[in-house]
Design an enzyme around this catalytic site. Structure first.
Site, mmCIF file in Angstrom:
data_model
loop_
_atom_site.group_PDB
_atom_site.id
_atom_site.type_symbol
_atom_site.label_atom_id
_atom_site.label_comp_id
_atom_site.label_asym_id
_atom_site.label_seq_id
_atom_site.Cartn_x
_atom_site.Cartn_y
_atom_site.Cartn_z
ATOM 1 N N GLY A 42 15.441 43.174 33.770
ATOM 2 C CA GLY A 42 16.562 42.755 34.416
ATOM 3 C C GLY A 42 17.365 43.382 33.663
ATOM 4 N N GLY A 43 17.673 44.228 32.853
ATOM 5 C CA GLY A 43 18.962 44.833 33.154
ATOM 6 C C GLY A 43 19.793 44.731 32.314
ATOM 7 N N LYS A 54 28.047 34.275 34.174
ATOM 8 C CA LYS A 54 27.999 32.258 35.253
ATOM 9 C C LYS A 54 27.683 32.006 34.510
ATOM 10 C CE LYS A 54 30.225 36.015 36.884
ATOM 11 N NZ LYS A 54 29.446 37.222 36.284
ATOM 12 N N GLY A 183 42.390 43.728 32.041
ATOM 13 C CA GLY A 183 42.604 42.659 32.995
ATOM 14 C C GLY A 183 41.644 42.660 34.056
ATOM 15 N N GLY A 184 40.110 43.158 34.343
ATOM 16 C CA GLY A 184 39.705 43.388 35.264
ATOM 17 C C GLY A 184 38.589 42.467 34.897
ATOM 18 N N GLU A 205 46.894 44.472 29.921
ATOM 19 C CA GLU A 205 46.377 45.601 30.933
ATOM 20 C C GLU A 205 47.098 46.253 31.705
ATOM 21 O OE1 GLU A 205 43.882 45.737 33.217
ATOM 22 O OE2 GLU A 205 44.614 46.817 34.312
ATOM 23 N N VAL A 239 47.272 50.102 24.402
ATOM 24 C CA VAL A 239 46.776 49.765 23.149
ATOM 25 C C VAL A 239 46.906 51.182 22.718
ATOM 26 C CG1 VAL A 239 44.953 48.647 21.452
ATOM 27 C CG2 VAL A 239 45.943 47.488 23.519
ATOM 28 N N HIS A 446 32.593 20.243 59.531
ATOM 29 C CA HIS A 446 33.776 19.929 59.162
ATOM 30 C C HIS A 446 33.599 19.210 58.185
ATOM 31 C CE1 HIS A 446 38.108 18.823 58.708
ATOM 32 N NE2 HIS A 446 37.261 17.659 59.334
HETATM 33 P P1 NAD Z 1 37.283 47.006 35.361
HETATM 34 O O1 NAD Z 1 37.037 48.621 35.871
HETATM 35 O O2 NAD Z 1 36.966 45.669 36.312
HETATM 36 O O3 NAD Z 1 38.376 46.820 34.770
HETATM 37 C C1 NAD Z 1 38.709 47.356 33.848
HETATM 38 C C2 NAD Z 1 40.386 47.250 33.762
HETATM 39 O O4 NAD Z 1 41.047 47.592 32.115
HETATM 40 C C3 NAD Z 1 41.441 47.747 33.884
HETATM 41 O O5 NAD Z 1 42.083 46.918 35.456
HETATM 42 C C4 NAD Z 1 41.716 49.171 33.893
HETATM 43 O O6 NAD Z 1 43.496 48.631 34.541
HETATM 44 C C5 NAD Z 1 42.146 48.620 32.740
HETATM 45 N N1 NAD Z 1 42.543 49.480 31.349
HETATM 46 C C6 NAD Z 1 42.139 50.812 31.391
HETATM 47 N N2 NAD Z 1 41.968 50.769 30.207
HETATM 48 C C7 NAD Z 1 42.853 50.198 29.419
HETATM 49 C C8 NAD Z 1 43.263 50.923 28.244
HETATM 50 N N3 NAD Z 1 43.401 51.621 27.748
HETATM 51 N N4 NAD Z 1 44.495 49.503 28.132
HETATM 52 C C9 NAD Z 1 44.440 48.375 28.562
HETATM 53 N N5 NAD Z 1 43.995 48.359 29.593
HETATM 54 C C10 NAD Z 1 43.083 48.830 30.353
HETATM 55 O O7 NAD Z 1 36.448 46.665 34.393
HETATM 56 P P2 NAD Z 1 35.395 46.284 34.045
HETATM 57 O O8 NAD Z 1 35.928 44.621 33.854
HETATM 58 O O9 NAD Z 1 35.640 46.435 32.578
HETATM 59 O O10 NAD Z 1 33.873 46.439 34.274
HETATM 60 C C11 NAD Z 1 32.914 46.939 34.625
HETATM 61 C C12 NAD Z 1 31.911 47.148 36.016
HETATM 62 O O11 NAD Z 1 30.986 46.186 35.720
HETATM 63 C C13 NAD Z 1 33.084 46.669 36.655
HETATM 64 O O12 NAD Z 1 32.372 48.410 37.705
HETATM 65 C C14 NAD Z 1 32.462 45.644 37.541
HETATM 66 O O13 NAD Z 1 33.329 45.750 38.932
HETATM 67 C C15 NAD Z 1 31.732 45.013 36.932
HETATM 68 N N6 NAD Z 1 31.920 43.981 36.864
HETATM 69 C C16 NAD Z 1 31.453 43.294 38.319
HETATM 70 C C17 NAD Z 1 31.291 41.965 37.898
HETATM 71 C C18 NAD Z 1 30.893 40.769 39.347
HETATM 72 O O14 NAD Z 1 31.090 41.114 40.167
HETATM 73 N N7 NAD Z 1 31.989 39.605 38.961
HETATM 74 C C19 NAD Z 1 31.653 40.957 36.448
HETATM 75 C C20 NAD Z 1 31.806 42.286 35.971
HETATM 76 C C21 NAD Z 1 32.012 43.474 35.181
#
Ligand code: NAD
Length: 474
Positions: A42-43, A54, A183-184, A205, A239, A446
């Site tokens: 499942g990775g 989730k 903040g991703g 972020e 940071v 609706h």
């Molecule tokens: P992301 O790219 O979504 O977010 C990383 C964030 O960290 C970015 O906003 C970036 O600007 C910030 N960042 C980078 N270096 C930094 C630093 N030194 N200091 C402060 N902020 C910094 O990456 P993620 O959240 O780690 O997710 C990784 C991957 O996994 C992504 O490709 C994402 O699409 C995937 N993922 C998807 C889902 C989903 O589909 N819901 C959920 C989790 C992860």
């Protein structure tokens, strides 16, 4: 494993891309071997990513909903969290799905091997298993070995106070204070989980906005909520240093506008992106080309620079999303079986499963502005949706971008509950080459949130009756 022959298809990695590729190849009559270094199939997605996060975010959503209900006359009292039970619940979902994949492999007679695979030549791999090394020959190999969390150079590795998405999802404990670096998507999803469970969460972020890939009007309702839930959100901040003290406490130096502040946290979660697992594969023993970001170079057939070796999912480039990997896995398997398949999806939807959810597909307004792409917008605020009001979601919105001449869908974005489900209609419209009339004239049930997709198109058409937009009336 007693194997002296040549496999039709060997798949390295059993995530949503790898197992889809293996099963599709088997369904097409191929003799398939699926290899994973983890005994649990499942990775990352299933074992330490999408599914566990989730499962936890579902709890966040219910807690938020009960809090809203207290304002409309139904009170439950404060939630009490039994972390062990929550952890077991999450782990049970994972193991049910693990065994589901094993059963599906068995039913298809896909052989499974646990071990670490690396390349010996363009047609042979070595697998280090518990029982010893095995050399395996293949006609086709599909690399689906995924990605790992990126770390920052100035952050200590493998310390219990420094979490990655994997260890954060283990849910060992709920720290009093948690700093999330990044903040991703991962940062905000896990931030909301830990904040709901009782941590005081701060986010730092690097960029000037959270979820930088999404449009600002779409992230706005989420940010409004996070500002109430989180202790602080530090944008345009970096940071510069992280020190772990003798008691495990973490001292973090954060730089903004050339000024450095020091803050103490119980734990720090690093969520600054992911990097492809290319370095484990000994690709130097093959003619497979890797680009400067570490991704394996592939064409539209998912073929690498070696005809018999394919790569799919996170290791083959962005976006690192499970549904992209699955799609690519099926393409690779079909090409291995001689079918005329290719990766020609017009767009890959993105979803942030926070509360509220955010989803987008195709062109965003940010990207249109960056690239000077003209578009027309159909924008429907959920304050005009009865269903959204019932769900306490009137801050949501649905917007769709159309090509000005043909009025064909270029992209769309949604914020609000089940945005991730709703975006599929926009994806389908994009994939089918639908135009504004197709969406506006589709009868939506609706009262539903699905109506908002049709409504966004009606706003542009000028046929919207649930809003009064004088300049848009036709
Ligand atoms: P992301 O790219 O979504 O977010 C990383 C964030 O960290 C970015 O906003 C970036 O600007 C910030 N960042 C980078 N270096 C930094 C630093 N030194 N200091 C402060 N902020 C910094 O990456 P993620 O959240 O780690 O997710 C990784 C991957 O996994 C992504 O490709 C994402 O699409 C995937 N993922 C998807 C889902 C989903 O589909 N819901 C959920 C989790 C992860």
């Amino acid at each position: 494993m007693n194997n002296t022959g040549v496999w039709d298809v060997v798949v390295i990695g059993s995530g949503p891309g790898g197992y889809a590729a293996a099963f599709r190849a088997s369904d097409l009559g191929k003799k398939v071997l699926l290899i994973d270094r983890d005994e649990k199939l499942g990775g990352v997605c299933l074992n330490r990513g999408c599914i566990p996060s989730k499962a936890l975010l579902h709890i966040v959503k219910i807690v938020n909903e009960t809090q809203h209900l207290s304002k409309v006359g139904v009170s439950f009292g404060d939630p009490k969290f039994d972390i062990e039970k929550i952890r077991n619940h999450k782990n049970k979902i994972i193991s049910q799905l693990n065994s589901g994949i094993s059963q599906l492999a068995k039913a298809r007679k896909v052989s499974v091997l646990s071990g670490k695979a690396s390349f010996v030549t363009n047609s042979e791999i070595l697998v280090e298993t518990k029982e010893g090394d095995e050399k395996i020959k293949f006609k086709h190999c599909i690399i689906a070995s995924g990605s790992t969390s990126s770390m920052l150079p100035n952050v200590p590795l493998n310390h219990p106070s420094i979490l990655t998405s994997k260890t954060a999802l283990d849910l060992e404990s709920v720290p009093e204070s948690l700093l999330i670096i990044g903040g991703g998507i991962i940062g905000l999803e896990l931030g909301q989980v830990y904040s709901t469970l009782g941590s005081s969460v701060s986010v730092v972020e690097y960029m000037s906005s959270l979820v930088p890939g999404a449009d600002d009007d779409i992230t706005k309702p989420l940010i409004r909520k996070l500002k109430k839930q989180f202790k602080s959100i530090m944008l345009s901040s970096k940071v510069t240093n992280v020190d772990v003290g003798s008691e495990g406490e973490v001292k973090v130096s954060i730089e903004k506008n050339n000024e450095i502040k020091e803050r103490m946290y119980e734990k720090v979660l690093v969520a600054v992106g992911r990097k492809p697992n290319t370095d484990l594969l000994q690709l130097e023993n093959t003619d497979v080309k890797v680009n400067d970001k570490g991704f394996i170079v592939v064409d539209e057939y998912q073929k690498t620079t070696v005809n018999s070796i394919f790569a799919i999912g996170d290791i083959a480039g962005n976006p690192m999303l499970a549904h992209k990997a699955t799609h690519e896995g099926k393409v690779a398997a079909e090409v291995c079986a001689g079918l005329p398949a290719a990766m020609d999806a017009k767009a890959i939807p993105s979803v942030v499963y926070t509360d509220p959810e955010i989803a987008w597909v195709g062109l965003t307004e940010k990207e249109a502005a960056d690239k000077g792409i003209p578009y027309e917008l159909g924008d429907f605020p959920w304050s005009a949706s009865g269903k959204a009001m019932i769900l306490n979601a009137s801050q949501g919105k649905t917007k769709i971008l159309f090509e000005p001449e043909t009025k064909k869908v270029l992209g769309g974005a949604i914020v609000g509950p089940v945005a991730g489900d709703l975006i599929s209609e926009v994806s389908l419209a994009l994939e089918m080459g639908s135009d504004v009339e197709d969406l506006a004239l589709t009868v939506h049930p609706h009262p539903t949130l699905g109506e908002t997709v049709g409504a966004a198109a009606e706003v542009l058409e000028g046929t919207m009756t649930d809003l009064f937009i004088p300049q848009k009336r036709k």
